[in-house]
Design a protein around this motif. Structure first.
Motif, PDB file in Angstrom:
ATOM      1  N   ALA A  70       0.902  -1.101   0.137  1.00  0.00           N
ATOM      2  CA  ALA A  70       0.039   0.034   0.037  1.00  0.00           C
ATOM      3  C   ALA A  70       1.013   1.111   0.026  1.00  0.00           C
ATOM      4  O   ALA A  70       0.662   2.213  -0.777  1.00  0.00           O
ATOM      5  N   ALA A  71       1.838   1.264   0.780  1.00  0.00           N
ATOM      6  CA  ALA A  71       2.788   2.354   0.814  1.00  0.00           C
ATOM      7  C   ALA A  71       3.403   2.483  -0.600  1.00  0.00           C
ATOM      8  O   ALA A  71       3.827   3.619  -0.985  1.00  0.00           O
ATOM      9  N   LEU A  72       4.074   1.305  -1.214  1.00  0.00           N
ATOM     10  CA  LEU A  72       4.545   1.579  -2.451  1.00  0.00           C
ATOM     11  C   LEU A  72       3.584   2.057  -3.489  1.00  0.00           C
ATOM     12  O   LEU A  72       3.878   2.879  -4.461  1.00  0.00           O
ATOM     13  N   SER A  73       2.262   1.659  -3.401  1.00  0.00           N
ATOM     14  CA  SER A  73       1.430   2.218  -4.381  1.00  0.00           C
ATOM     15  C   SER A  73       1.040   3.623  -4.283  1.00  0.00           C
ATOM     16  O   SER A  73       0.719   4.274  -5.353  1.00  0.00           O
ATOM     17  N   ARG A  74       1.138   4.321  -3.143  1.00  0.00           N
ATOM     18  CA  ARG A  74       1.172   5.822  -3.037  1.00  0.00           C
ATOM     19  C   ARG A  74       2.582   6.334  -3.186  1.00  0.00           C
ATOM     20  O   ARG A  74       2.520   7.714  -3.330  1.00  0.00           O
ATOM     21  N   THR A  75       3.760   5.938  -3.219  1.00  0.00           N
ATOM     22  CA  THR A  75       4.782   6.404  -3.572  1.00  0.00           C
ATOM     23  C   THR A  75       5.435   5.921  -4.818  1.00  0.00           C
ATOM     24  O   THR A  75       4.752   5.760  -5.522  1.00  0.00           O
TER      25      THR A  75
ATOM     26  N   VAL B  16      13.395 -22.872  -4.834  1.00  0.00           N
ATOM     27  CA  VAL B  16      12.272 -21.898  -5.367  1.00  0.00           C
ATOM     28  C   VAL B  16      12.998 -20.458  -4.738  1.00  0.00           C
ATOM     29  O   VAL B  16      12.411 -19.467  -5.453  1.00  0.00           O
ATOM     30  N   LEU B  17      13.606 -20.524  -3.765  1.00  0.00           N
ATOM     31  CA  LEU B  17      14.101 -19.060  -3.524  1.00  0.00           C
ATOM     32  C   LEU B  17      15.083 -18.360  -4.393  1.00  0.00           C
ATOM     33  O   LEU B  17      15.047 -17.051  -4.665  1.00  0.00           O
ATOM     34  N   TYR B  18      15.709 -19.114  -5.103  1.00  0.00           N
ATOM     35  CA  TYR B  18      16.634 -18.712  -6.257  1.00  0.00           C
ATOM     36  C   TYR B  18      15.742 -18.218  -7.314  1.00  0.00           C
ATOM     37  O   TYR B  18      16.203 -16.969  -7.665  1.00  0.00           O
ATOM     38  N   ARG B  19      14.822 -18.682  -7.792  1.00  0.00           N
ATOM     39  CA  ARG B  19      13.758 -18.261  -8.527  1.00  0.00           C
ATOM     40  C   ARG B  19      13.058 -16.691  -7.903  1.00  0.00           C
ATOM     41  O   ARG B  19      12.876 -15.781  -8.728  1.00  0.00           O
ATOM     42  N   GLY B  20      12.815 -16.836  -6.649  1.00  0.00           N
ATOM     43  CA  GLY B  20      12.414 -15.726  -6.124  1.00  0.00           C
ATOM     44  C   GLY B  20      13.603 -14.472  -6.316  1.00  0.00           C
ATOM     45  O   GLY B  20      13.217 -13.172  -6.441  1.00  0.00           O
ATOM     46  N   ILE B  21      14.759 -14.725  -6.035  1.00  0.00           N
ATOM     47  CA  ILE B  21      15.659 -13.728  -6.103  1.00  0.00           C
ATOM     48  C   ILE B  21      16.171 -13.339  -7.493  1.00  0.00           C
ATOM     49  O   ILE B  21      15.960 -12.148  -7.807  1.00  0.00           O
ATOM     50  N   ARG B  22      16.227 -14.412  -8.298  1.00  0.00           N
ATOM     51  CA  ARG B  22      16.850 -13.843  -9.766  1.00  0.00           C
ATOM     52  C   ARG B  22      15.571 -13.365 -10.601  1.00  0.00           C
ATOM     53  O   ARG B  22      15.526 -12.496 -11.331  1.00  0.00           O
ATOM     54  N   GLY B  23      14.243 -13.871 -10.175  1.00  0.00           N
ATOM     55  CA  GLY B  23      13.106 -13.944 -11.158  1.00  0.00           C
ATOM     56  C   GLY B  23      13.065 -12.517 -11.812  1.00  0.00           C
ATOM     57  O   GLY B  23      12.901 -11.338 -11.409  1.00  0.00           O
ATOM     58  N   PRO B  24      13.350 -12.444 -13.035  1.00  0.00           N
ATOM     59  CA  PRO B  24      13.274 -11.109 -13.892  1.00  0.00           C
ATOM     60  C   PRO B  24      11.927 -10.381 -13.533  1.00  0.00           C
ATOM     61  O   PRO B  24      12.040  -9.097 -13.636  1.00  0.00           O
ATOM     62  N   ARG B  25      10.784 -10.968 -13.787  1.00  0.00           N
ATOM     63  CA  ARG B  25       9.589 -10.474 -13.729  1.00  0.00           C
ATOM     64  C   ARG B  25       8.805 -10.733 -12.323  1.00  0.00           C
ATOM     65  O   ARG B  25       9.397 -11.441 -11.484  1.00  0.00           O
ATOM     66  N   ILE B  26       8.013  -9.646 -11.948  1.00  0.00           N
ATOM     67  CA  ILE B  26       7.382  -9.709 -10.555  1.00  0.00           C
ATOM     68  C   ILE B  26       6.555 -10.928 -10.513  1.00  0.00           C
ATOM     69  O   ILE B  26       6.305 -11.421  -9.297  1.00  0.00           O
ATOM     70  N   LEU B  75      -0.860  -8.973  -6.667  1.00  0.00           N
ATOM     71  CA  LEU B  75      -1.364  -9.049  -7.913  1.00  0.00           C
ATOM     72  C   LEU B  75      -2.406  -7.957  -8.239  1.00  0.00           C
ATOM     73  O   LEU B  75      -2.445  -7.401  -9.235  1.00  0.00           O
ATOM     74  N   LYS B  76      -2.934  -7.371  -7.056  1.00  0.00           N
ATOM     75  CA  LYS B  76      -3.894  -6.223  -7.222  1.00  0.00           C
ATOM     76  C   LYS B  76      -3.191  -4.972  -7.405  1.00  0.00           C
ATOM     77  O   LYS B  76      -3.450  -4.286  -8.406  1.00  0.00           O
ATOM     78  N   TYR B  77      -2.050  -4.924  -6.740  1.00  0.00           N
ATOM     79  CA  TYR B  77      -1.150  -3.691  -7.196  1.00  0.00           C
ATOM     80  C   TYR B  77      -0.655  -3.668  -8.445  1.00  0.00           C
ATOM     81  O   TYR B  77      -0.579  -2.743  -9.098  1.00  0.00           O
ATOM     82  N   ARG B  78      -0.315  -4.816  -9.042  1.00  0.00           N
ATOM     83  CA  ARG B  78       0.282  -5.080 -10.242  1.00  0.00           C
ATOM     84  C   ARG B  78      -0.776  -4.743 -11.413  1.00  0.00           C
ATOM     85  O   ARG B  78      -0.376  -4.115 -12.379  1.00  0.00           O
ATOM     86  N   GLU B  79      -1.913  -5.185 -10.973  1.00  0.00           N
ATOM     87  CA  GLU B  79      -2.980  -4.906 -12.124  1.00  0.00           C
ATOM     88  C   GLU B  79      -3.447  -3.368 -11.948  1.00  0.00           C
ATOM     89  O   GLU B  79      -3.559  -2.893 -13.137  1.00  0.00           O
ATOM     90  N   MET B  80      -3.747  -2.969 -10.933  1.00  0.00           N
ATOM     91  CA  MET B  80      -4.431  -1.688 -10.570  1.00  0.00           C
ATOM     92  C   MET B  80      -3.556  -0.579 -10.299  1.00  0.00           C
ATOM     93  O   MET B  80      -3.917   0.574 -10.548  1.00  0.00           O
ATOM     94  N   GLY B  81      -2.335  -0.923  -9.884  1.00  0.00           N
ATOM     95  CA  GLY B  81      -1.402   0.210  -9.369  1.00  0.00           C
ATOM     96  C   GLY B  81      -1.901   0.781  -8.056  1.00  0.00           C
ATOM     97  O   GLY B  81      -1.086   1.543  -7.583  1.00  0.00           O
ATOM     98  N   ARG B  82      -2.694   0.213  -7.400  1.00  0.00           N
ATOM     99  CA  ARG B  82      -2.977   0.858  -5.786  1.00  0.00           C
ATOM    100  C   ARG B  82      -4.154  -0.357  -5.415  1.00  0.00           C
ATOM    101  O   ARG B  82      -4.389  -1.382  -6.006  1.00  0.00           O
ATOM    102  N   LEU B  83      -4.104  -0.296  -4.148  1.00  0.00           N
ATOM    103  CA  LEU B  83      -4.800  -1.266  -3.193  1.00  0.00           C
ATOM    104  C   LEU B  83      -6.333  -0.813  -2.915  1.00  0.00           C
ATOM    105  O   LEU B  83      -6.926  -1.780  -2.821  1.00  0.00           O
ATOM    106  N   ASP B  84      -6.619   0.268  -3.019  1.00  0.00           N
ATOM    107  CA  ASP B  84      -8.147   0.725  -2.521  1.00  0.00           C
ATOM    108  C   ASP B  84      -8.968   0.471  -3.550  1.00  0.00           C
ATOM    109  O   ASP B  84      -8.608   0.236  -4.650  1.00  0.00           O
TER     110      ASP B  84
END
Lengths: 187, 84
Positions: A70-75, B16-26, B75-84
């Motif tokens: 949420a903080a990242l989405s506002r910054t 799996v952590l290796y993929r989490g660290i290297r993973g080029p995409r979110i 995923l919500k942040y990725r798709e909509m750019g915000r959470l609310d």
């Protein structure tokens, strides 16, 4: 075999922490911190501290991650870049802030490790924590409170007012977060 | 036997952590943390059986319920750019 099972999650935690510090993408660092919290919960479970493990999983992997997103989405998502780096000036490898910060961290870690040197061994029955009031809780809490689990008896009965205060603090914090994160209607 | 299973799961979590660290995409990273969460659930159940306290199984079930909150937030942040 069991030693390896104890040591591997701790190595996992070190790898997660280093990655989260070094990563430039803050969203990626948040995700790695979520993995850190999940494995930390496993470590708490191995230490038989199930309630702490539960708090770690719900607060560390759940609420903290959501709050950081949420903080990242506002910054902004990237790490802060000073202005002269954006102009293409040569980036200093060892700046004074980096070196002094590193020394402060190393000094703090050394002080904390020094503080743990004279602590009793893990699970030592003669440790001061196991001699003083723990025996009374183990023997008498069933009669005095009627709660079968004595960790719950300590939290909910002997330290009942303390727990009430903590609950008030968490309730206030939750209300504040809801007020901060609520949808602002733009006319 | 439970020890061997726990060891295998921890090793695969490190992979799996290796993929989490290297993973080029979110999305790679989100998928990695989701898999690590699932492995955590199984690991806690196995630790319960190693310590001969099978009621840790309830805790593992509750973990499975908590597990997806962070994934939904990402995923919500990725798709909509915000959470609310």
């Amino acid at each position: 075999m069991m030693e390896v099972i104890y040591i591997l999650p701790l190595l996992f935690l070190v790898a997660c922490a280093l990655t989260a510090v070094l990563m430039k993408d803050l969203l990626g660092a948040t995700i790695i911190l979520g993995a850190y919290s999940l494995i930390m919960a496993v470590v708490w479970t191995m230490l038989n501290a199930v309630d702490v493990a539960f708090t770690e999983a719900s607060v560390g992997a759940g609420i903290t991650t959501v709050l950081m997103v949420a903080a990242l989405s506002r910054t902004v998502r990237g790490e802060y870049e000073p202005a002269h780096e954006a102009r293409g000036w040569k980036r200093k490898r060892f700046s004074i802030t980096k070196v002094s910060g590193f020394f402060v961290v190393v000094l703090t870690a050394a002080a904390m490790i020094y503080g743990t040197m004279d602590m009793p061994d893990f699970g030592d029955p003669n440790a001061p924590a196991n001699l003083h009031v723990a025996r009374r809780y183990i023997e008498e809490s069933r009669h005095e409170t009627g709660v079968p689990n004595f960790v719950t008896a300590v939290l909910a009965s002997y330290r009942g007012y303390d727990t009430l205060g903590e609950t008030t603090v968490i309730f206030t914090a939750g209300m504040s977060v809801i007020l901060l994160l609520r949808r602002i209607r733009r006319e | 036997m439970f020890e061997s299973a726990a060891l295998a799961i921890i090793l695969s979590a490190i992979l799996v952590l290796y993929r989490g660290i290297r993973g080029p995409r979110i999305c790679d990273r989100v998928l990695a943390i989701n898999v690590i969460g699932t492995k955590t659930v199984v690991l806690i159940a196995l630790i319960g059986f190693i310590y001969e306290r099978p009621h840790f199984m309830d805790i593992a079930l509750a973990y499975a319920l908590i597990n997806f909150i962070a994934t939904i937030a990402f995923l919500k942040y990725r798709e909509m750019g915000r959470l609310d």
